[in-house]
Motif scaffolding. Structure first.
Motif, mmCIF file in Angstrom:
data_model
loop_
_atom_site.group_PDB
_atom_site.id
_atom_site.type_symbol
_atom_site.label_atom_id
_atom_site.label_comp_id
_atom_site.label_asym_id
_atom_site.label_seq_id
_atom_site.Cartn_x
_atom_site.Cartn_y
_atom_site.Cartn_z
ATOM 1 N N PHE A 1 0.831 -1.208 0.000
ATOM 2 C CA PHE A 1 0.000 0.000 0.000
ATOM 3 C C PHE A 1 0.860 1.250 0.000
ATOM 4 O O PHE A 1 0.560 2.231 -0.687
ATOM 5 C CB PHE A 1 -0.939 0.022 1.212
ATOM 6 N N GLU B 1 1.376 4.304 -2.943
ATOM 7 C CA GLU B 1 1.212 5.744 -2.767
ATOM 8 C C GLU B 1 2.450 6.509 -3.220
ATOM 9 O O GLU B 1 2.426 7.722 -3.360
ATOM 10 C CB GLU B 1 0.944 6.078 -1.294
ATOM 11 N N GLN C 1 5.914 13.586 3.582
ATOM 12 C CA GLN C 1 4.755 13.843 4.441
ATOM 13 C C GLN C 1 3.449 13.538 3.742
ATOM 14 O O GLN C 1 2.535 12.946 4.326
ATOM 15 C CB GLN C 1 4.727 15.301 4.912
ATOM 16 N N VAL C 2 3.346 13.937 2.489
ATOM 17 C CA VAL C 2 2.090 13.706 1.767
ATOM 18 C C VAL C 2 1.809 12.211 1.648
ATOM 19 O O VAL C 2 0.676 11.762 1.852
ATOM 20 C CB VAL C 2 2.134 14.358 0.365
ATOM 21 N N ARG D 1 0.716 10.875 5.018
ATOM 22 C CA ARG D 1 -0.650 11.311 5.360
ATOM 23 C C ARG D 1 -1.685 10.500 4.588
ATOM 24 O O ARG D 1 -2.717 10.114 5.127
ATOM 25 C CB ARG D 1 -0.839 12.791 5.079
ATOM 26 N N SER D 2 -1.383 10.199 3.329
ATOM 27 C CA SER D 2 -2.333 9.411 2.534
ATOM 28 C C SER D 2 -2.519 8.025 3.112
ATOM 29 O O SER D 2 -3.635 7.512 3.202
ATOM 30 C CB SER D 2 -1.870 9.288 1.089
ATOM 31 N N ILE D 3 -1.406 7.450 3.521
ATOM 32 C CA ILE D 3 -1.483 6.097 4.087
ATOM 33 C C ILE D 3 -2.296 6.106 5.375
ATOM 34 O O ILE D 3 -3.148 5.245 5.601
ATOM 35 C CB ILE D 3 -0.071 5.538 4.348
ATOM 36 N N ALA E 1 -4.554 8.157 6.278
ATOM 37 C CA ALA E 1 -5.967 8.384 5.990
ATOM 38 C C ALA E 1 -6.632 7.116 5.467
ATOM 39 O O ALA E 1 -7.757 6.770 5.867
ATOM 40 C CB ALA E 1 -6.121 9.519 4.987
ATOM 41 N N SER E 2 -5.943 6.405 4.623
ATOM 42 C CA SER E 2 -6.502 5.153 4.108
ATOM 43 C C SER E 2 -6.669 4.142 5.221
ATOM 44 O O SER E 2 -7.671 3.422 5.286
ATOM 45 C CB SER E 2 -5.589 4.555 3.025
ATOM 46 N N ASP E 3 -5.663 4.100 6.087
ATOM 47 C CA ASP E 3 -5.764 3.166 7.202
ATOM 48 C C ASP E 3 -6.967 3.508 8.077
ATOM 49 O O ASP E 3 -7.673 2.610 8.563
ATOM 50 C CB ASP E 3 -4.489 3.201 8.052
ATOM 51 N N LEU F 1 -9.693 4.833 7.177
ATOM 52 C CA LEU F 1 -10.876 4.379 6.451
ATOM 53 C C LEU F 1 -11.102 2.903 6.686
ATOM 54 O O LEU F 1 -12.213 2.427 6.899
ATOM 55 C CB LEU F 1 -10.674 4.653 4.961
ATOM 56 N N GLN F 2 -10.018 2.181 6.675
ATOM 57 C CA GLN F 2 -10.084 0.745 6.889
ATOM 58 C C GLN F 2 -10.529 0.427 8.311
ATOM 59 O O GLN F 2 -11.391 -0.402 8.541
ATOM 60 C CB GLN F 2 -8.720 0.133 6.602
#
Lengths: 817, 154
Positions: free
Chosen positions: B112, B116, B129-130, B133-135, B137-139, B141-142
């Motif tokens: 994952f 990204e 950082q970006v 942060r994406s990871i 946020a996805s986590d 969600l999970q």
């Protein structure tokens, strides 16, 4: 049904397996459980099962039964399912599977999902492994997302578009509008992926390239900002701001500036700035410098900038970091053709890299060194390269040896140096030398006439040391066979001549024949060399013995050679000297042609590779059929008698002089020009050949030459039925009280005639008219021109050699009308 | 572009394989075998670049793991080293002092994170950082899903 075990649980269990068999057992058990779970269409644990399957797949076990399950996961509403589903799709499915296409709809839906992370998953999957059909179907969606203001999606869409273009280049046009303001983005992610997209488009389409050239100023500005801006924590890498973006921009600039003066001009300053200001203490700075150098070399940059670039590469060569040295050598190799002089300045550093421990660096350094060799530095460079050849790994030796030969051939400062260099290569890397170098070397040696004695002496000495390296042995035996007489006579000028007897030489050659180290080809060379020495040495009996032994050799090639040589001794001894005489200077182009075969009584001549056999052999008149194969050449080759060891090819000059006034294009023509086809004139003359003819008896004989007691008379007959051929018999008589021995009669005629000399009856003209030497000359005179002839006589009288030239012009008109 | 990225241990065990071009399964296995043989056979102080067919191979060893990628001939090898390094930094940030075991037990997370950072063989985000942060946020969600399901997903 109990819940399937968790992923981490499974991983832990499998790792406890002590043997491969144990692991396989566990896996099989778990696979069975997973399969039954799939059959039950269990939504809750599908995700878990697929995850486990992916783990087992990584270990190398088959997981194809999970492919459809991945699709179900992708179609699910749960994010976790989608995440694993897409991962599974990327790992287990590729274009070849049919289920692949079933994804298209799911992806389409997900591309329009409300959650950006779901959209991201879809874009990622499409951009990694979307097939051409999928790309065609979904390009529109991607294009839409390329225009969104959401930078997270925009950057992914850009790379997805790159993938679509790679798969379906025709769709490139579609993305053009969306690229309009990509570069005005502030977000580095979008900026980076946009540059990648633009690069891809420009590389694929010259129209796009033209279109995007106008972006050069903008790109230059962005790059400038990156360099000039202060510390940016988000993108900083060891003090450099966003190196990834810098490198991509440099690469795009390279493509845009290539073959365009204006664009190149516009980027000159920024390139100079990057080249001088970038921090080089870490790899990241050097990565940018490397890209800068590549760009400078590729665009139409001014010379100052190019020199700057090469100097950067020169500095790279001195860097401690191997990677940087490697990269420098690779780049220098690319630029050495165009900026040769600038690269020459770094020659010594490059040569030092030959001693590097790293194999990749050594190879690059070797290639570059060969590219830098020229007439000025050949001596120094060759020293280094030969040293390298001595000490390098076997994988390099063949290439290095070939490179040395090539360089030596182009730039050798002297023949002696050239031969010495070849010797060095043969003795140090002899077994790695390519097969085709042997004939090339032989040709080179033959053509260095003044070095023959030196060469054969050195080669002989090398053979004494070591007979295991086949190319060396082959070249040496060929030379000894050819120049063995120089060897035993101790004629070497270049260095101290060695004392060696004929027997010693023959010992060495015979040693090659019996040695286990010799390849069959080498044995062939050796046997031929021994045979050739029969005309150069006096120990002919020994040679005869060797040759006859090999007549029953198991090796068919050797056997054939020996049998033919035997025949030469027994039946055609008078031809042996001519057959085995010195090789002429070989033309470079002709030496690659097919070996010329001259028929002599149905036997082929000993075919030493890549040689031409110069003197044509005459036949006794009754060998009818074989005459068909001889001669027929256009130029008259004044046919040389076969009773003497004939002079080497340089004697061609003498004959040219002989024929000069007659404006003959004379000279011994290189034999390949002699076709094996049958000229009519010989054919015609053959059938029944009465030496005397009623018609021709009418032609009166004439005295062609009379001097110093030697008188030569010509008698004529017409060859029946061809009236164009005059058959002349010469009768040579001697009125002095001493025999004239080693008598040789040679004749030449003008170009419009053709002449054939048959064998003389003997070569001793007995004293006091006690006998005569007769010889038949056949002259073809199709144009019925006045017959003229120039003759050359050589003989030994009372111990001293006598030679004379004369012109014969008093032919009776009937002989040529 | 990058054609593939492989992670394998000193013993040649594969820990991660990402393919950016469609290749049949059998050939993937062959490539993995070739890469492990070539890279593991390198002398300790050699340079990090190799040639294989028409690709440049760039590899780097981090502790007990080899990171090996195959690039097009026109790619910048020195920058590829930076790409590999960035990936390791991202893993390190996520797992905290990442080690091989982390990647073994959480291989899906490693994928994952990679997804990204790289897409289609190219870098998609240059800011650490970006990506992080994406990871995260996805986590999130999970996890939300998992809470909803009131049981761990896997």
């Amino acid at each position: 049904m109990p819940a399937p075990i968790r992923l981490r649980e499974l991983i832990r269990t499998i790792r406890t397996a002590r043997t491969q068999a144990e692991e396989r057992e566990m896996i099989q058990k778990e696979c069975a459980a997973i399969r039954s779970s799939f059959r039950e269409e269990d939504n809750t644990y599908r995700c878990r099962n697929v995850a486990k399957l992916l783990y087992m797949h990584m270990l190398g076990y088959p997981a194809h039964f999970g492919q459809l399950e991945c699709l179900k996961l992708i179609a699910s509403q749960k994010f976790t399912d989608k995440r694993i589903g897409y991962l599974g799709a990327m790992l287990l499915l590729d274009e070849r599977q049919d289920v692949h296409l079933l994804m298209t709809n799911c992806i389409k839906n997900d591309l329009n999902h409300s959650t950006q992370y779901v959209q991201g998953l879809a874009l990622c999957t499409l951009g990694c492994m979307g097939s051409s059909e999928m790309c065609r179907d979904l390009a529109g969606e991607v294009e839409k997302l390329l225009k969104t203001s959401n930078s997270y999606l925009r950057k992914k869409a850009a790379l997805c578009a790159v993938h679509v273009i790679r798969k379906v280049p025709e769709l490139m046009e579609m993305f053009l509008p969306a690229t309009k303001n990509l570069l005005s983005e502030k977000n580095h992610g979008v900026l980076h992926t946009s540059v990648v997209l633009l690069t891809e488009m420009c590389e694929r389409s010259p129209d796009m390239l033209l279109h995007f050239r106008k972006l050069v100023p903008q790109l230059v500005r962005i790059l400038k900002n990156l360099i000039m801006s202060g510390y940016s924590p988000e993108h900083d890498v060891s003090g450099i701001s966003d190196p990834f973006l810098q490198v991509r921009i440099l690469r795009l600039l390279r493509i845009l500036g290539r073959s365009d003066d204006d664009s190149s001009e516009a980027m000159n300053d920024i390139l100079a700035q990057v080249a001088t200001n970038t921090e080089t203490s870490k790899n990241v700075g050097n990565a940018i410098l490397y890209e800068t150098v590549l760009t400078i070399m590729d665009i139409k940059s001014e010379s100052g900038l190019r020199v700057l670039a090469i100097n950067i590469l020169g500095r790279f060569l001195l860097n401690n970091d191997k990677n940087i040295r490697y990269v420098a050598l690779t780049s220098l190799l690319k630029t050495v053709q165009t900026d040769h002089n600038a690269v020459q300045r770094h020659r010594s550093t490059i040569v030092d890299c030959l001693k590097d421990l790293d194999v990749s660096i050594k190879r690059r350094a070797m290639e570059l060194s060969f590219a830098l060799v020229n007439g000025n530095n050949i001596r120094g460079m060759m020293k280094e390269l030969l040293y390298f050849l001595d000490s390098c790994d076997p994988e390099f030796k063949a290439d290095c040896a070939s490179g040395v030969f090539l360089a030596a051939e182009k730039y050798a400062p002297s023949k002696r140096w050239h031969i010495d260099t070849i010797m060095r290569v043969l003795t140090t890397a002899g077994s790695y030398v390519r097969d085709d170098s042997v004939p090339n070397l032989i040709q080179l040696i033959t053509n260095s006439v003044e070095m023959h004695a030196y060469t054969v002496q050195r080669l002989y000495k090398a053979l004494l040391d070591d007979i295991s390296q086949q190319p060396l042995v082959q070249v040496s035996s060929w030379c000894i066979g050819e120049y063995g007489d120089l060897l035993v006579s101790g004629q070497c000028e270049e260095e101290e001549p060695i004392q060696v007897t004929e027997d010693e030489v023959l010992d060495v050659l015979e040693g090659l024949l019996v040695s286990n180290l010799s390849a069959p080809v080498t044995r062939g060379y050796s046997l031929t060399a021994i045979m050739k020495l029969s005309t150069r040495f006096s120990s002919v009996n020994r040679i005869k013995k060797v040759v006859s032994i090999y007549g029953s050799s198991i090796d068919v090639e050797l056997q054939q050679r020996a049998v033919e040589y035997n025949a030469l001794f027994k039946k055609y001894d008078h031809m042996r000297p001519a057959l085995l005489e010195r090789m002429p200077i070989m033309e470079k182009t002709a030496s690659n042609g097919p070996t010329e075969i001259v028929q002599t009584n149905g036997e082929t001549e000993p075919s030493v590779p890549d040689t031409k056999h110069l003197p044509l052999v005459t036949q006794p008149a009754n060998q009818a059929n074989d005459l068909l194969d001889l001669l027929g050449g256009n130029d008259v080759v004044p046919v040389i008698q076969t009773t003497l060891p004939t002079k080497p090819a340089s004697a061609g000059g003498e004959l040219l002089d002989l024929l000069g006034d007659l404006s003959l294009s004379g000279g011994p023509a290189p034999a390949p020009s002699v076709p094996v086809s049958k000229p009519p004139f010989l054919l015609d003359g053959l059938s029944s050949q009465p030496l005397f003819n009623d018609i021709s008896a009418a032609i009166p004989p004439m005295t062609a030459y009379s001097k110093n007691g030697l008188k030569i008379e010509f008698t004529f007959e017409r060859a029946n039925p061809n009236p164009n051929i005059a058959v002349i018999t010469i009768h040579a008589t001697n009125t002095t009280e001493a025999d004239m021995t080693e008598f040789v009669f040679q004749a030449a005629v003008p170009k419009t005639f053709q002449l054939q000399l048959l064998s003389p009856s003997s070569n001793i003209v007995p004293a006091l008219n006690q006998g005569s030497v007769t010889q038949v000359i056949r002259v073809l005179n199709p144009q019925k021109q006045q017959l003229r002839m120039r003759v050359k006589l050589t003989y030994t009288h009372k111990g001293s050699p006598v030679q004379d030239l004369a012109e014969v012009n008093n032919f009776p008109p009937q002989s040529w009308q | 572009m990058m054609h593939f990225l492989l992670l394998f241990s000193r013993q040649g065990k594969l820990r991660l394989q990402k393919w950016f071009t469609p290749i049949p399964e059998r050939e993937k296995k062959k490539i993995v075998r070739d890469m492990t043989t070539m890279v593991l056979g390198r002398k300790p102080r050699s340079c990090n670049f190799l040639h294989w067919k028409d690709l440049k191979i760039v590899y780097k060893k981090y502790a007990s793991l080899y990171f090996c990628c195959g690039l097009d001939a026109e790619e910048n090898e020195l920058l590829a080293l930076e790409v590999l390094h960035r990936y390791v930094e991202l893993l390190d940030k996520y797992f905290g002092n990442v080690c091989e075991l982390d990647i073994i037990f959480n291989f899906e997370k490693a994928y994952f994170i990679l997804d990204e950072f790289l897409l289609g063989g190219e870098v998609q985000e240059t800011s650490k950082q970006v990506v992080s942060r994406s990871i995260e946020a996805s986590d999130m969600l999970q996890e939300t899903m998992e809470e909803y399901m009131s049981k761990p997903a896997f």
